[in-house]
Design a protein around this motif. Structure first.
Motif, PDB file in Angstrom:
ATOM      1  N   VAL A  91       0.852  -1.204   0.000  1.00 47.83           N
ATOM      2  CA  VAL A  91       0.000   0.000   0.000  1.00 47.83           C
ATOM      3  C   VAL A  91       0.882   1.248   0.000  1.00 47.83           C
ATOM      4  N   GLU A  96      -1.644   4.773  -6.621  1.00 50.55           N
ATOM      5  CA  GLU A  96      -3.013   4.890  -6.106  1.00 50.55           C
ATOM      6  C   GLU A  96      -3.966   3.887  -6.763  1.00 50.55           C
ATOM      7  N   ASP A  97      -3.747   3.563  -7.996  1.00 49.95           N
ATOM      8  CA  ASP A  97      -4.673   2.682  -8.697  1.00 49.95           C
ATOM      9  C   ASP A  97      -4.627   1.227  -8.170  1.00 49.95           C
ATOM     10  N   LYS A  98      -3.535   0.815  -7.498  1.00 50.25           N
ATOM     11  CA  LYS A  98      -3.412  -0.546  -6.980  1.00 50.25           C
ATOM     12  C   LYS A  98      -3.625  -0.628  -5.468  1.00 50.25           C
ATOM     13  N   LYS A  99      -3.712   0.503  -4.796  1.00 48.75           N
ATOM     14  CA  LYS A  99      -3.833   0.501  -3.331  1.00 48.75           C
ATOM     15  C   LYS A  99      -5.127  -0.161  -2.863  1.00 48.75           C
ATOM     16  N   VAL A 100      -6.196  -0.011  -3.599  1.00 48.68           N
ATOM     17  CA  VAL A 100      -7.501  -0.555  -3.194  1.00 48.68           C
ATOM     18  C   VAL A 100      -7.418  -2.070  -3.070  1.00 48.68           C
ATOM     19  N   ARG A 101      -6.786  -2.681  -4.060  1.00 48.93           N
ATOM     20  CA  ARG A 101      -6.679  -4.148  -4.026  1.00 48.93           C
ATOM     21  C   ARG A 101      -5.912  -4.610  -2.784  1.00 48.93           C
ATOM     22  N   LYS A 103      -5.480  -2.985   0.049  1.00 48.20           N
ATOM     23  CA  LYS A 103      -6.250  -2.682   1.260  1.00 48.20           C
ATOM     24  C   LYS A 103      -7.327  -3.750   1.495  1.00 48.20           C
ATOM     25  N   GLU A 104      -7.921  -4.224   0.408  1.00 51.65           N
ATOM     26  CA  GLU A 104      -8.900  -5.314   0.528  1.00 51.65           C
ATOM     27  C   GLU A 104      -8.221  -6.595   1.041  1.00 51.65           C
ATOM     28  N   ASP A 105      -7.025  -6.844   0.530  1.00 48.67           N
ATOM     29  CA  ASP A 105      -6.262  -8.019   1.002  1.00 48.67           C
ATOM     30  C   ASP A 105      -5.957  -7.894   2.496  1.00 48.67           C
ATOM     31  N   GLU A 107      -7.636  -6.341   4.822  1.00 50.78           N
ATOM     32  CA  GLU A 107      -8.861  -6.608   5.602  1.00 50.78           C
ATOM     33  C   GLU A 107      -9.198  -8.105   5.598  1.00 50.78           C
TER      34      GLU A 107
END
Length: 191
Positions: A91, A96-101, A103-105, A107
């Motif tokens: 992260v 920024e475009d890959k941070k969401v993935r 962050k989901e991992d 959690e």
């Protein structure tokens, strides 16, 4: 020898007939009966001692199996922690475009770790319970073994009393037999 209604017994014949017609009398007969009773009780106690020893081994084995399963879960927990740490590092390093993935991992790994931790703690508790049951069985085994040993000594004392014809040894036999039976009763009551 017999002849015309006249019959003569030898001394041995007379004793054999007398013994067959009457119950054993005196200290010898009583010690024989007492020895048979103590031997029967001792055999039962010996069986119970063996059974509790076998149970203790089985329970200890189950404890080891549960402990190994718990260790495996903790290793799995550590692997998820490492993946979570790598995702947290990612992260910080990715765009920024890959941070969401990632962050989901993170959690997902947190949730999975909670489940894994619960399972590991449950397995450790089961292992502890099996260990406790094994310890109880070992205690009972020792109690049964004590009872059996005292009964065996009591039987030996009965033989000595019979051979020496000492009345006080008969009291020692009865006393030790009583102690052995009390120890067996304590084992039976799980004390």
């Amino acid at each position: 020898m017999s002849g015309h209604g006249f019959h003569v017994h030898g001394p041995h014949d007379h004793e054999m007939e007398h013994a067959a017609q009457h119950e054993p009398k005196g200290i010898a007969g009583k010690l024989a009966v007492l020895t048979a009773i103590l031997a029967t009780i001792g055999a039962s106690f010996s069986y119970m001692g063996g059974a509790t020893q076998a149970n203790a081994g089985l329970y200890k084995n189950e404890a080891a199996i549960k402990k190994t399963e718990a260790a495996n879960q903790w290793a799995y927990y550590q692997a998820k922690s490492s993946k979570q740490n790598l995702a947290e590092l990612a992260v910080e390093l990715v765009g920024e475009d890959k941070k969401v993935r990632f962050k989901e991992d993170i959690e997902r790994y947190k949730k999975e770790k909670v489940e894994i931790k619960d399972k590991a703690e449950k397995l450790e508790a089961e292992s502890s319970d099996w260990n406790h049951q094994s310890d109880e069985q070992i205690h009972l085994h020792h109690r049964w073994a004590q009872a059996t040993t005292v009964l065996q000594v009591s039987i030996a004392m009965a033989a000595i009393a019979l051979l020496t014809k000492n009345r006080w040894m008969t009291f020692v036999t009865v006393g030790l037999g009583s102690v052995g039976i009390v120890l067996g009763a304590l084992a039976w009551l799980h004390i």
